[in-house]
Scaffold this motif. Sequence first.
Motif, PDB file in Angstrom:
ATOM      1  N   ASN A  79       0.863  -1.181   0.000  1.00  0.00           N
ATOM      2  CA  ASN A  79       0.000   0.000   0.000  1.00  0.00           C
ATOM      3  C   ASN A  79       0.902   1.235   0.000  1.00  0.00           C
ATOM      4  N   ARG A  81       0.074   4.462   0.046  1.00  0.00           N
ATOM      5  CA  ARG A  81      -0.434   5.632   0.764  1.00  0.00           C
ATOM      6  C   ARG A  81      -0.290   6.888  -0.081  1.00  0.00           C
ATOM      7  N   ALA A  94       3.027   9.161  -0.439  1.00  0.00           N
ATOM      8  CA  ALA A  94       3.823   9.191   0.791  1.00  0.00           C
ATOM      9  C   ALA A  94       5.022   8.246   0.745  1.00  0.00           C
ATOM     10  N   GLU A 130      -3.805   2.164  -3.065  1.00  0.00           N
ATOM     11  CA  GLU A 130      -3.617   3.589  -2.783  1.00  0.00           C
ATOM     12  C   GLU A 130      -2.465   4.169  -3.592  1.00  0.00           C
ATOM     13  N   ASP A 171      -6.636   7.075  -4.190  1.00  0.00           N
ATOM     14  CA  ASP A 171      -7.067   5.879  -3.479  1.00  0.00           C
ATOM     15  C   ASP A 171      -7.171   4.666  -4.394  1.00  0.00           C
ATOM     16  N   ASP A 202      -4.645  -4.911  -0.209  1.00  0.00           N
ATOM     17  CA  ASP A 202      -5.018  -4.515   1.145  1.00  0.00           C
ATOM     18  C   ASP A 202      -6.486  -4.910   1.320  1.00  0.00           C
ATOM     19  N   TYR A 247      -0.043  -3.636   9.358  1.00  0.00           N
ATOM     20  CA  TYR A 247      -0.602  -2.302   9.593  1.00  0.00           C
ATOM     21  C   TYR A 247      -0.892  -2.120  11.076  1.00  0.00           C
ATOM     22  N   PRO A 248      -0.672  -0.948  11.631  1.00  0.00           N
ATOM     23  CA  PRO A 248       0.077   0.173  11.050  1.00  0.00           C
ATOM     24  C   PRO A 248       1.559   0.047  11.377  1.00  0.00           C
ATOM     25  N   THR A 252       5.060   5.017   3.847  1.00  0.00           N
ATOM     26  CA  THR A 252       3.737   4.408   3.877  1.00  0.00           C
ATOM     27  C   THR A 252       3.424   3.884   5.267  1.00  0.00           C
ATOM     28  N   ASP A 253       2.118   3.748   5.576  1.00  0.00           N
ATOM     29  CA  ASP A 253       1.718   3.278   6.900  1.00  0.00           C
ATOM     30  C   ASP A 253       1.487   1.770   6.917  1.00  0.00           C
ATOM     31  N   HIS A 254       1.727   1.103   5.786  1.00  0.00           N
ATOM     32  CA  HIS A 254       1.609  -0.348   5.700  1.00  0.00           C
ATOM     33  C   HIS A 254       2.988  -0.981   5.512  1.00  0.00           C
TER      34      HIS A 254
END
Length: 348
Positions: A127, A129, A132, A154, A187, A269, A300-301, A335-337
């Motif tokens: 992912n 994000r 990012a 994303e 997204d 995801d 995640y996260p 990324t947050d994943h």
Amino acid sequence: MTDHRAMRTLGWIAVALIAVAAVATLDPARLGPDGATLSTANAAMQFIALRPWLVLGFTVAATLTGLLAAGMLRWRGRAPRLITVVVILGLTAVGHGAVLAGRGLSAGGVPTAATETADEITLLNLNLRGRAADTDDVVDLVREAGVDVLVLPESGGDVLGELADALAAAGERFEAFAGTRGVSDPDGTGILVSESMGAYEEVPSTERSVLRIVPVSGDGPPITAVHPRSPPGIRTALVRPQALQTWRDEVAAVAPLCAQTPGGIVAGDFNATLDHAPMRTIAPCVDASVLAGIGGVSTYPVRMPALLGTTIDHVLIDPADFEVTAGAVVEVPGTDHRGVLIRLVPVR
């Protein structure tokens, strides 16, 4: 005497209720009718997504209850109900831990491009994000591991194109697929396929969360990328129950896609763990991360330790079609994943 006996009876009833509640947390997907199990109910679905925290919670509860039981033993010389509760809570903690251990608690090691054989396929599910994620780090990972397919929730068309250009500048040529949601949708879900895999084409889908591509020549696996909407929080689900139902419906729509696509790979995801009832419909497919021994590591996260988050990013395959030869859970700055890197070899 009668009052004392009644209190003891009530105490054992309370113990029985605690036992039922504790056991229910081990596999809530089995409780309730299809499509409406405890695992997809508000509050319960959020808690079972964080199974590592249930291990900690039951361990702490067992410890505190054990201290209370020790005090009661010293004071009264007996504490049968408290001791029983300690055993129940301890066994429940062990049960949750055993599930995670069975899926694999190692992050694995990134396989190198030099070790990839001609018939192997290396897939990165990450992912992005939006903008990012650090593009240079993604390119470095692709080159290091010899990635052939990138499934990128994303990402959106613009981000996908930038990443494809960056890979081309590094000597790695990929065909980009951004789906039908619009090239500027951050997204959206994208797929990059190495030209070494041959030409692919997109198959139109009516599902907003699905992007499917197939080889033009018929060689190579069909690849499906998915990204259902995330579930609402407990408070949001109370005031907007339709948001929770939308999550249920979208996960239920994408979970069976692997079984419905012979020889295919479904990744993305999923915004659901293997403990949610819709993910029990993937058979005969399995999560490749479990076969690689990394399925208990959270994706995640990223801000949580790898063993304390939730695992919602999956790569689904049919073991009759593919053998997993390597796997790793990887971090890419921005990324947050965490990404899931899987290397597969088709079963001839």
